[in-house]
Each structure stands twice: as C-alpha cells, then as structure tokens.
Write a protein that holds these residues in place. Structure first.
Motif, PDB file in Angstrom:
ATOM      1  N   ALA A 124     -25.628 -27.775  -9.788  1.00 53.43           N
ATOM      2  CA  ALA A 124     -26.084 -28.465 -10.995  1.00 53.43           C
ATOM      3  C   ALA A 124     -24.916 -28.766 -11.928  1.00 53.43           C
ATOM      4  N   ALA A 125     -24.025 -27.807 -12.101  1.00 58.97           N
ATOM      5  CA  ALA A 125     -22.884 -28.005 -12.991  1.00 58.97           C
ATOM      6  C   ALA A 125     -21.968 -29.121 -12.494  1.00 58.97           C
ATOM      7  N   ARG A 126     -21.900 -29.274 -11.179  1.00 66.22           N
ATOM      8  CA  ARG A 126     -21.000 -30.249 -10.565  1.00 66.22           C
ATOM      9  C   ARG A 126     -21.621 -31.642 -10.439  1.00 66.22           C
ATOM     10  N   PHE A 127     -22.933 -31.735 -10.573  1.00 70.07           N
ATOM     11  CA  PHE A 127     -23.641 -32.978 -10.263  1.00 70.07           C
ATOM     12  C   PHE A 127     -23.125 -34.201 -11.030  1.00 70.07           C
ATOM     13  N   PRO A 128     -22.951 -34.145 -12.359  1.00 73.93           N
ATOM     14  CA  PRO A 128     -22.468 -35.351 -13.053  1.00 73.93           C
ATOM     15  C   PRO A 128     -21.133 -35.846 -12.520  1.00 73.93           C
ATOM     16  N   GLN A 129     -20.225 -34.930 -12.248  1.00 75.05           N
ATOM     17  CA  GLN A 129     -18.923 -35.334 -11.721  1.00 75.05           C
ATOM     18  C   GLN A 129     -19.045 -35.876 -10.303  1.00 75.05           C
ATOM     19  N   ASP A 130     -19.926 -35.290  -9.512  1.00 74.54           N
ATOM     20  CA  ASP A 130     -20.147 -35.799  -8.162  1.00 74.54           C
ATOM     21  C   ASP A 130     -20.635 -37.242  -8.199  1.00 74.54           C
ATOM     22  N   VAL A 131     -21.646 -37.510  -9.037  1.00 76.27           N
ATOM     23  CA  VAL A 131     -22.196 -38.867  -9.098  1.00 76.27           C
ATOM     24  C   VAL A 131     -21.148 -39.837  -9.637  1.00 76.27           C
ATOM     25  N   SER A 132     -20.363 -39.387 -10.581  1.00 74.19           N
ATOM     26  CA  SER A 132     -19.282 -40.220 -11.094  1.00 74.19           C
ATOM     27  C   SER A 132     -18.302 -40.599  -9.979  1.00 74.19           C
ATOM     28  N   GLY A 133     -17.947 -39.618  -9.163  1.00 76.99           N
ATOM     29  CA  GLY A 133     -17.039 -39.895  -8.059  1.00 76.99           C
ATOM     30  C   GLY A 133     -17.620 -40.861  -7.045  1.00 76.99           C
ATOM     31  N   TRP A 134     -18.917 -40.744  -6.807  1.00 71.86           N
ATOM     32  CA  TRP A 134     -19.570 -41.635  -5.845  1.00 71.86           C
ATOM     33  C   TRP A 134     -19.720 -43.056  -6.366  1.00 71.86           C
TER      34      TRP A 134
END
Length: 286
Positions: A124-134
């Motif tokens: 959950a903590a990583r999700f915003p950064q993951d979506v940003s990277g994608w």
C-alpha cells in the motif's frame, strides 16, 4: 462467511435451482459521458501498456470499464491491485482528472500472518510510486490505504470501487463480510461496485464454488451483495468464456496466465484461454 453463504443458499434455494437476480431498472447514471470513450481508448492504446495488451483479448478492459460507468474525473478505488494489470490502465485513464486509490486488504482481518500483514502495508505504501512509474504521471496523483485504517474523510467519497478477480478469495478467506462493509462505507450515496470474477457453473456443488478452486457461483455473489446493502444494476457477458469447463485439476489457476501445471498440457489450456467470468455492477442501497 461460509456459514452465511450456506444459509443463503439453503433459504433462497440456490443449491437446488440457482437463478440470477434480475437487474433493477436504472437510469440515474446512464447518461453518455462525452469524451469518455475516446479517453478510455487512448489509455488502452498507450504504449506504456504494450506488455499488458496481450491479455486484453480475455479481459476486455475497455468494455468492462465502460460497463462499470467509470468516468475519467471520478474517484475510483481498486481493491487488491495485485500485480497492477488494471492499475496501469486505470492510472492512465484517471491520472489527469480523477483519483485512483489502491484499496488493500485489512491486514489484521485474521486471514494473514505477520509477514503477510507487513507485506500488505508495504504494498500500500508503495502503490502511488508504482503507478507513477507505470504511467509517467506524478505519484501525488495517486493514493492507497489498507481497510483497517480508513480515514473519516475517505468515507462516502468514492464514485466507484472495482473488485477484479478477488471475490473468490474473500469468500475462501472468510473476510468478505468485513471487507465489503468497509468498502460500502467508502462509497458515495448511490456509488457503485463493479465485480469481475471466475464463474462456477450455476449448478456447481458448493465445495467447488466456495472460492477454493477460484470459482464462485454468480447467483451467490449477487445474493451476498444484496444482503450487504447493494442492488444489482446490471450484468454483462463481456468476459464470458464458454470454453471454460471450470473443472480443472488445479482449479482456475490451471488456465492462463497462471498455468499451475507449467508445461503439462500447456497448449490445451492456452487454447481454452482465461476463465469464464461474471461481470456485475451493484449500486449502494440508501
């Protein structure tokens, strides 16, 4: 949860003669969203999805999101984002005008050990950064939370919540009641939940349709949602696959993309394709 489904199946006659509920007539949210189709098509064709596009033939994301009436300026919760196949598309579609929020399991629901609880919180903590990277869209356009810690400000603020290929896990882990209750509180009055899941045969024995094989009966999902304060708005066959017999040796995970048997009869399962899936839209009852 299992006891509730058994009781519902007995009292409603689902074991003997499962019958899907008739969708309620609904016109309050059916107006055409001008420009939505074009924006959705742009998101689907975005080069950043090139690795995901092979699954479109089975998952029909454009038709599915249109059926769920997801508009690009909405606040949408994606429940249990997993590997991010839908997150990448939703991020591209919602990232400029709307809000995509990853909704992660309640870690302390009783279904997860301490290691998995920590993993859920980290995801959950990583999700915003993951979506940003994608997507190439700034991470501050996205958010995430776990369902054990829903801020008051989040309650009653969501236009849509999408539960994609996850209801079977909620049933087999006995956490469907609490997770759906939390999500219901997050929806606006009249907000909607869209569900896609692996569909058991209507007359399947309960042991083969309680989620343990990945499959659940459509009538059981509809009844469960109705009991939990939702009305069926519509149902679609866009993700149906008549080639899926649903009786595979390793359950739904025998089929692509999991291929649980690895190279054993791989060509056979590839020819079947991904599972037969129900596609259901529910409105929060007020």
């Amino acid at each position: 949860m299992r006891r509730l489904l058994i009781a519902l199946a007995t009292t409603m006659g689902l074991f003997a003669s499962p019958v899907a509920a008739e969708p309620r007539e609904d016109t309050s949210d059916s107006e055409v969203c001008e420009g939505c189709k074009a924006l959705l098509e742009l998101a689907i064709s975005n080069p950043r999805r090139k690795e995901d596009r092979a699954r479109d033939v089975y998952r029909h994301p454009g038709e599915t999101l249109a059926f769920f009436r997801v508009q690009p300026n909405m606040k949408v919760g994606e429940y249990a984002p997993g590997g991010g196949w839908y997150s990448r598309l939703l991020g591209l579609y919602l990232g400029k005008q709307g809000n995509l929020v990853g909704l992660f399991f309640n870690p302390v629901s009783g279904a997860f050990d301490e290691k998995r609880q920590a993993g859920i919180r980290a995801d959950a903590a990583r999700f915003p950064q993951d979506v940003s990277g994608w997507t190439g869209i700034p991470a501050d356009r996205f958010a995430a939370l776990t369902l054990d810690a829903v801020p008051e400000a989040e309650k009653g603020s969501y236009d849509r919540i999408l539960i994609i290929r996850m209801m079977h896990n909620l049933f087999r882990w006995n956490i469907a009641d609490s997770e759906i209750k939390a999500m219901r509180e997050m929806l606006k009055p009249g907000g909607m939940i869209g569900i896609v899941d692996h569909r058991a045969k209507p007359d399947a024995a309960f042991a083969a349709a309680d989620g343990s094989t990945g499959y659940v009966r459509q009538a059981d999902v509809i009844k469960f949602m109705e009991v939990n304060g939702f009305d069926l708005v519509d149902q679609s066959e866009v993700n149906a696959n008549p080639k899926d017999s649903t009786d595979w040796p390793n359950g739904v995970w025998t089929l692509p993309p999991s291929y649980a048997l690895k190279d054993q009869d791989r060509a056979k399962y590839a020819a079947v394709g991904e599972s037969d899936r129900m596609t259901l839209l529910f409105r929060k009852r007020t």
